[in-house]
Design an enzyme around this catalytic site. Sequence first.
Site, PDB file in Angstrom:
ATOM      1  NE  ARG A 177      -1.565  -2.396   2.772  1.00  0.00           N
ATOM      2  CZ  ARG A 177      -1.696  -3.656   2.353  1.00  0.00           C
ATOM      3  NH1 ARG A 177      -2.763  -4.029   1.721  1.00  0.00           N
ATOM      4  NH2 ARG A 177      -0.756  -4.553   2.605  1.00  0.00           N
ATOM      5  CB  THR A 178       3.351   2.583   2.386  1.00  0.00           C
ATOM      6  OG1 THR A 178       2.572   2.063   3.458  1.00  0.00           O
ATOM      7  CG2 THR A 178       3.888   3.939   2.762  1.00  0.00           C
TER       8      THR A 178
ATOM      9  CE  LYS B  79      28.500  -2.958  -4.881  1.00  0.00           C
ATOM     10  NZ  LYS B  79      28.470  -1.835  -5.830  1.00  0.00           N
TER      11      LYS B  79
ATOM     12  NE  ARG C 264       6.905   0.471   5.239  1.00  0.00           N
ATOM     13  CZ  ARG C 264       5.674  -0.012   5.084  1.00  0.00           C
ATOM     14  NH1 ARG C 264       5.506  -1.265   4.727  1.00  0.00           N
ATOM     15  NH2 ARG C 264       4.624   0.749   5.286  1.00  0.00           N
TER      16      ARG C 264
ATOM     17  CG  HIS D  45       3.137   3.929   8.613  1.00  0.00           C
ATOM     18  ND1 HIS D  45       3.273   4.775   7.533  1.00  0.00           N
ATOM     19  CD2 HIS D  45       2.775   2.730   8.099  1.00  0.00           C
ATOM     20  CE1 HIS D  45       3.017   4.093   6.419  1.00  0.00           C
ATOM     21  NE2 HIS D  45       2.709   2.853   6.737  1.00  0.00           N
TER      22      HIS D  45
HETATM   23  N1   CP Z   1      -0.526  -0.076   5.770  1.00  0.00           N
HETATM   24  C1   CP Z   1       0.708  -0.332   5.296  1.00  0.00           C
HETATM   25  O1   CP Z   1       1.703   0.277   5.698  1.00  0.00           O
HETATM   26  O2   CP Z   1       0.715  -1.302   4.331  1.00  0.00           O
HETATM   27  P1   CP Z   1       2.024  -1.771   3.544  1.00  0.00           P
HETATM   28  O3   CP Z   1       2.939  -2.430   4.552  1.00  0.00           O
HETATM   29  O4   CP Z   1       1.536  -2.709   2.486  1.00  0.00           O
HETATM   30  O5   CP Z   1       2.674  -0.548   2.971  1.00  0.00           O
END
Ligand code: CP
Length: 310
Positions: free
Chosen positions: A50-51, A79, A100, A128
């Site tokens: 999603r993100t 490396k 992320r 998040h």
């Molecule tokens: N909600 C969410 O962060 O989904 P993903 O891990 O698929 O990005």
Amino acid sequence: MRHIISIRDLDRAEIDGILDHAQALQGQEYNSQALKGKLLGLLFFEPSTRTRMSFASAIARLGGQSISMDSVEASSMVKGETLADTIRVVSGYVDAIVLRHPKEGAARLASEFAQVPVINAGDGAGQHPSQTLLDLYTIRQSMPLEGVTVGLLGDLRYGRTAHSLAHALSLYRATLHTISPKGLELPSGLAGELRDTGTEVIEHDDVQEVVRDLDVLYVTRIQRERFPDSASYFKVASSYRVTPELLTGVRDHLVVLHPLPRVNEIDPRVDHLPYARYFEQSANGIPVRMAYGGRLEIEPTTIKTNPLSY
Ligand code: CP
């Protein structure tokens, strides 16, 4: 330059502004050219559907483009290159970075080395923030945020979406009911911070105790990837499940949310009930991340100097 590392980086007026902007975008054809010529770098060192895809979609619908680095294994980090150097280098290639990373604090560290805005797309069990914006947006589609009563169900220890959301809800004088398996409670430091802001945080052992008093039930997955071993995960796996039977007698306007992915904590039969909003929630990632992108204060595109000389 504005980094967004934690939901605490935004005040209530800014959050409301983003949600209003998202609402104005919703239903339009999403074909703005506001970020034409801008390039977003997607650095995802943990899996995401999603993100990652909704940020890529949002920048494309704003007329910009994205490039990605999909894993440590596919990068020169194998490396021995550090995250700090990676971020310095990528800063020379893109106009903003979405990161992320499995380690809490990684996005904050990245922001100290980046020459472009950094958006935290999830740092371990930390925060998040963009997920929180679309969670708030989805709640606001059904009811005012002010004074809302929310149940946070699941892995509240490692669940970064719950951490960010709890902070944001405290800005709206929400009442929070926390329900989690033993050992996966909301970190006491965070619960204390929320209480210090005047937020009522009430702990429960069983969702049955409270489900009929809720406006929103926010369900989270047990974050298996954060457990030290499989045995400790299996001890708590499947310890809660939202079913149509559980939802008997709830408030008519109850909204059931989940940041997704779900594993088995929501029975698929719930998908057909009017309370289920988790797929609308994930779709809301587009207008919300478009609105959020518009706040990045991305500078006009320039040819970067050698980032290693900074
Ligand atoms: N909600 C969410 O962060 O989904 P993903 O891990 O698929 O990005």
